[in-house]
Design a protein around this motif. Structure first.
Motif, PDB file in Angstrom:
ATOM      1  N   ARG A 176       0.843  -1.206   0.000  1.00  0.00           N
ATOM      2  CA  ARG A 176       0.000   0.000   0.000  1.00  0.00           C
ATOM      3  C   ARG A 176       0.872   1.249   0.000  1.00  0.00           C
ATOM      4  O   ARG A 176       0.582   2.213  -0.721  1.00  0.00           O
ATOM      5  CB  ARG A 176      -0.926  -0.027   1.217  1.00  0.00           C
ATOM      6  N   ARG A 221     -16.082  -8.493  -4.533  1.00  0.00           N
ATOM      7  CA  ARG A 221     -15.665  -7.144  -4.930  1.00  0.00           C
ATOM      8  C   ARG A 221     -14.604  -6.593  -3.987  1.00  0.00           C
ATOM      9  O   ARG A 221     -14.570  -6.940  -2.813  1.00  0.00           O
ATOM     10  CB  ARG A 221     -16.863  -6.194  -4.937  1.00  0.00           C
ATOM     11  N   ALA A 222     -13.794  -5.706  -4.531  1.00  0.00           N
ATOM     12  CA  ALA A 222     -12.810  -4.996  -3.710  1.00  0.00           C
ATOM     13  C   ALA A 222     -12.649  -3.591  -4.269  1.00  0.00           C
ATOM     14  O   ALA A 222     -12.681  -3.398  -5.492  1.00  0.00           O
ATOM     15  CB  ALA A 222     -11.469  -5.719  -3.722  1.00  0.00           C
ATOM     16  N   ARG A 223     -12.519  -2.621  -3.375  1.00  0.00           N
ATOM     17  CA  ARG A 223     -12.289  -1.229  -3.789  1.00  0.00           C
ATOM     18  C   ARG A 223     -11.276  -0.610  -2.838  1.00  0.00           C
ATOM     19  O   ARG A 223     -11.429  -0.715  -1.619  1.00  0.00           O
ATOM     20  CB  ARG A 223     -13.583  -0.421  -3.739  1.00  0.00           C
ATOM     21  N   GLN A 224     -10.269   0.002  -3.401  1.00  0.00           N
ATOM     22  CA  GLN A 224      -9.240   0.647  -2.587  1.00  0.00           C
ATOM     23  C   GLN A 224      -9.000   2.046  -3.125  1.00  0.00           C
ATOM     24  O   GLN A 224      -8.770   2.217  -4.326  1.00  0.00           O
ATOM     25  CB  GLN A 224      -7.935  -0.158  -2.652  1.00  0.00           C
ATOM     26  N   LEU A 225      -9.056   3.027  -2.227  1.00  0.00           N
ATOM     27  CA  LEU A 225      -8.773   4.401  -2.627  1.00  0.00           C
ATOM     28  C   LEU A 225      -7.330   4.730  -2.283  1.00  0.00           C
ATOM     29  O   LEU A 225      -6.847   4.369  -1.217  1.00  0.00           O
ATOM     30  CB  LEU A 225      -9.712   5.364  -1.909  1.00  0.00           C
ATOM     31  N   THR A 278      -8.979 -16.518   5.460  1.00  0.00           N
ATOM     32  CA  THR A 278      -7.804 -15.726   5.841  1.00  0.00           C
ATOM     33  C   THR A 278      -7.453 -15.926   7.314  1.00  0.00           C
ATOM     34  O   THR A 278      -6.498 -15.332   7.798  1.00  0.00           O
ATOM     35  CB  THR A 278      -8.063 -14.232   5.603  1.00  0.00           C
ATOM     36  N   LEU A 333      -4.643  -6.272  -0.460  1.00  0.00           N
ATOM     37  CA  LEU A 333      -5.005  -4.965   0.101  1.00  0.00           C
ATOM     38  C   LEU A 333      -6.340  -5.043   0.836  1.00  0.00           C
ATOM     39  O   LEU A 333      -6.547  -4.364   1.845  1.00  0.00           O
ATOM     40  CB  LEU A 333      -5.104  -3.919  -1.019  1.00  0.00           C
ATOM     41  N   ARG A 334      -7.234  -5.865   0.343  1.00  0.00           N
ATOM     42  CA  ARG A 334      -8.578  -5.969   0.926  1.00  0.00           C
ATOM     43  C   ARG A 334      -8.546  -6.619   2.303  1.00  0.00           C
ATOM     44  O   ARG A 334      -9.201  -6.150   3.238  1.00  0.00           O
ATOM     45  CB  ARG A 334      -9.448  -6.798  -0.023  1.00  0.00           C
ATOM     46  N   THR A 335      -7.801  -7.725   2.416  1.00  0.00           N
ATOM     47  CA  THR A 335      -7.835  -8.495   3.666  1.00  0.00           C
ATOM     48  C   THR A 335      -6.571  -8.338   4.495  1.00  0.00           C
ATOM     49  O   THR A 335      -6.502  -8.851   5.607  1.00  0.00           O
ATOM     50  CB  THR A 335      -8.009  -9.996   3.363  1.00  0.00           C
ATOM     51  N   SER A 336      -5.562  -7.681   3.925  1.00  0.00           N
ATOM     52  CA  SER A 336      -4.246  -7.548   4.581  1.00  0.00           C
ATOM     53  C   SER A 336      -3.569  -8.903   4.758  1.00  0.00           C
ATOM     54  O   SER A 336      -2.655  -9.031   5.571  1.00  0.00           O
ATOM     55  CB  SER A 336      -4.349  -6.837   5.933  1.00  0.00           C
TER      56      SER A 336
END
Lengths: 282, 292
Positions: free
Chosen positions: A45, A171-175, A194, A228-231
């Motif tokens: 990230r 779905r995944a969304r990262q800003l 996970t 990125l979504r779940t680390s």
């Protein structure tokens, strides 16, 4: 260096050899699974944020640059026959049929069932308009096409035990950079948890196109977004072509994820090149 | 005990805490939640009632955090779809988890029970069971897939929580007496700790700028609906798609902020119903008058 495993499944002729199934490839060798990596996500990230900062120099954009798997898969191409409305409809119907298959729903007629399910979820979607404007021959071709793709999928999918927790269209969304860049992703199938001590999550993308150079970028992108979504770094990422019956699968490691970061950076550079040039120009 | 709801117009609002959505962070947020929480008494409830009564309504109004987040704009007509049905089916399926082998079986059992209810004539028009009874078989399959996804996602989010937790039996409702108003609070998981409860709410997509007010609105309803008016230690909003968790503490400031946002939503709704879109200046004057 991550090793790309290429699995080819015969679909054009009947073979005595049983075709390899997706679920078996995803299972792999259980004894060789690495420990769960929940520390790499922060570094990835940070690398992405650094690049976004370099590109936008801290400026906030009114509308974010949206990056999807399609942005990476089509890198460098200006025309993709997969972008036509009929091809899009085919992709949506095959994807919907796949969701039904994973939910262990019996498909009496893949085309009709997928279309009915899609209409139930999106009654006003533009794809339905596209279908109503097709003539009889085009509709017949699309029906045959969807049926062929779904039949290929049915042969290859195998059985996902409920303990694998299969979920579809995740779905995944990262800003990034505030709201300057939005990374968006939809993975057709995710299995595994996970929460275990070993890496356990596998990702599968289903495409109706033959696998090409862009497919590897898509696989990497899914792995990056899941991280990125779940680390937590997933175990492996795969892509299956219902056009050719090919399944590509590779284990996820730090190098693969860094290459995914570079892929995203390249797309950002390409999209924002005019912005950077205008800033540099006197 | 603190002053009545709305008794102080301004006042600071406790900060919104934000973390990446990991089991470690979730446990830290639960264990680190403040022990001292707001307690709402009769005078608070009376004060709230009088505020809502000052915003008359021709029909019974229902307000929730979503309307607060949308600045009072009423949502469109509710329509059942795989996406709107998934949460209810998934929550019920998760409560059945111990009785069946898999989540898929649990969701199927839940769908079957809804269909049975409809077949026996117990499902009223507009209910989930009534809708499910009328959809084609492939749509039922897609609804099942969506519900399994949601249930799996919920489980992935909360099964790492160290404290005892349970799936909430329903959302929480509070009827504001003599004000023709029902407030709804959304909650998915209740975590029981020795010092009090922590509520978890799970949403799809990513949190917007109004995520904080939405959480405070839910916190306020949860507090009012508690038999003794005790606020939860913390209200956590989970956005698994974005990998984020946001939380608000159960402080009186946050409960008050939630009440103010609900009143704003009621005022905006009333104006939209009566005279079309408001001018910003006029709206803020009236809102200030009502919530002060």
């Amino acid at each position: 260096m991550s090793q790309l495993i290429v699995k080819v499944v015969d679909v054009t002729m009947l073979s005595e050899r049983a075709p390899e199934v997706i679920s078996e490839v995803l299972r792999g060798d259980r004894s060789r699974r690495p420990r769960r990596d929940d520390v790499s996500a922060a570094g990835l990230r940070a690398a992405l944020e650094d690049h976004v900062f370099r590109v936008f120099a801290g400026e906030q954009r009114d509308a974010p640059v949206v990056i999807t798997a399609a942005s990476l898969g089509a890198a460098g191409r200006t025309l993709d026959f997969g972008d036509s409305p009929v091809a899009r409809a085919r992709g949506i119907l095959v994807s919907t049929a796949f969701r039904l298959l994973v939910a262990q729903v019996h498909l009496a007629d893949p085309y009709d069932d997928a279309l009915t399910a899609w209409r139930g979820e999106h009654p006003h979607h533009e794809v339905l308009d596209t279908l109503t404007h097709l003539d009889h021959d085009q509709l017949a071709r699309l029906r045959a096409d969807v049926t062929a793709h779904v039949t290929t999928l049915q042969r290859a999918i195998g059985v996902f035990p409920s303990s694998w927790r299969p979920r579809t269209s995740q779905r995944a969304r990262q800003l990034l950079g505030g709201t300057s860049v939005c990374l968006s992703d939809v993975v057709d199938l995710v299995v595994g948890s996970t929460q275990l001590a070993v890496a356990n999550v596998a990702l599968v993308d289903i495409t109706t196109s033959p696998l090409g150079p862009g497919a590897e970028r898509v696989m990497r992108y899914h792995a990056l977004m899941q991280t990125l979504r779940t680390s937590v770094v997933p175990l492996r990422t795969s892509i299956y072509s219902s056009a050719t019956g090919e399944l590509w699968s590779t284990d996820v490691d730090h190098e693969l994820l860094m290459r995914a970061v570079e892929d995203v950076a390249r797309v950002l550079d390409r999209w924002t090149a005019p912005l950077v040039e205008s800033r540099v120009a006197p | 005990m603190d002053g009545p709801v709305g008794g102080i117009a301004g006042g600071p609002v406790s900060a919104l805490v934000q973390r990446r959505l990991t089991s470690q962070n979730l446990n830290d947020l639960i264990e680190g939640a403040p022990d001292v929480v707001a307690v709402v008494g009769d005078e608070h409830r009376l004060s709230l009632t009088s505020r809502f009564r000052a915003v008359p309504s021709d029909e019974h109004r229902r307000l929730d955090a979503w309307m607060v987040e949308q600045a009072g704009r009423p949502p469109g007509p509710f329509v059942w779809s795989p996406a709107t049905a998934r949460r209810l089916l998934a929550s019920n399926a998760l409560r059945r988890r111990g009785q069946v082998d898999s989540l898929l079986d649990a969701v199927r059992d839940e769908v079957a029970e809804q269909l049975l209810r409809a077949a026996k004539g117990y499902a009223r028009a507009g209910s989930l069971g009534h809708w499910l009874a009328g959809v084609p078989h492939p749509v039922l399959g897609l609804i099942t897939a969506e519900a399994v996804n949601w249930a799996t996602q919920c489980l992935e989010c909360v099964e790492g929580i160290a404290s005892p937790w349970r799936i909430a039996s329903s959302d929480v409702y509070y009827d504001v007496a003599r004000a023709r108003t029902t407030l709804r609070g959304r909650r998915d998981v209740v975590v029981e700790t020795p010092a009090g409860r922590v509520i978890v709410r799970i949403r799809s997509g990513q949190p917007g700028k109004s995520a904080g007010p939405g959480l405070r609105a839910d916190l306020m309803v949860e507090t009012l609906a508690h038999p003794e008016g005790v606020a939860p230690r913390r209200y956590l909003g989970l956005w698994p798609d974005a990998g984020l968790v946001l939380g608000v503490d159960g402080s009186m400031e946050n409960v008050r902020a939630g009440a103010r946002d609900f009143l704003r939503a009621a005022v905006v709704q009333r104006r939209l119903r009566l005279a079309g879109p408001p001018s910003p200046g006029r709206e803020s004057d009236e809102v200030r008058g009502l919530v002060a």
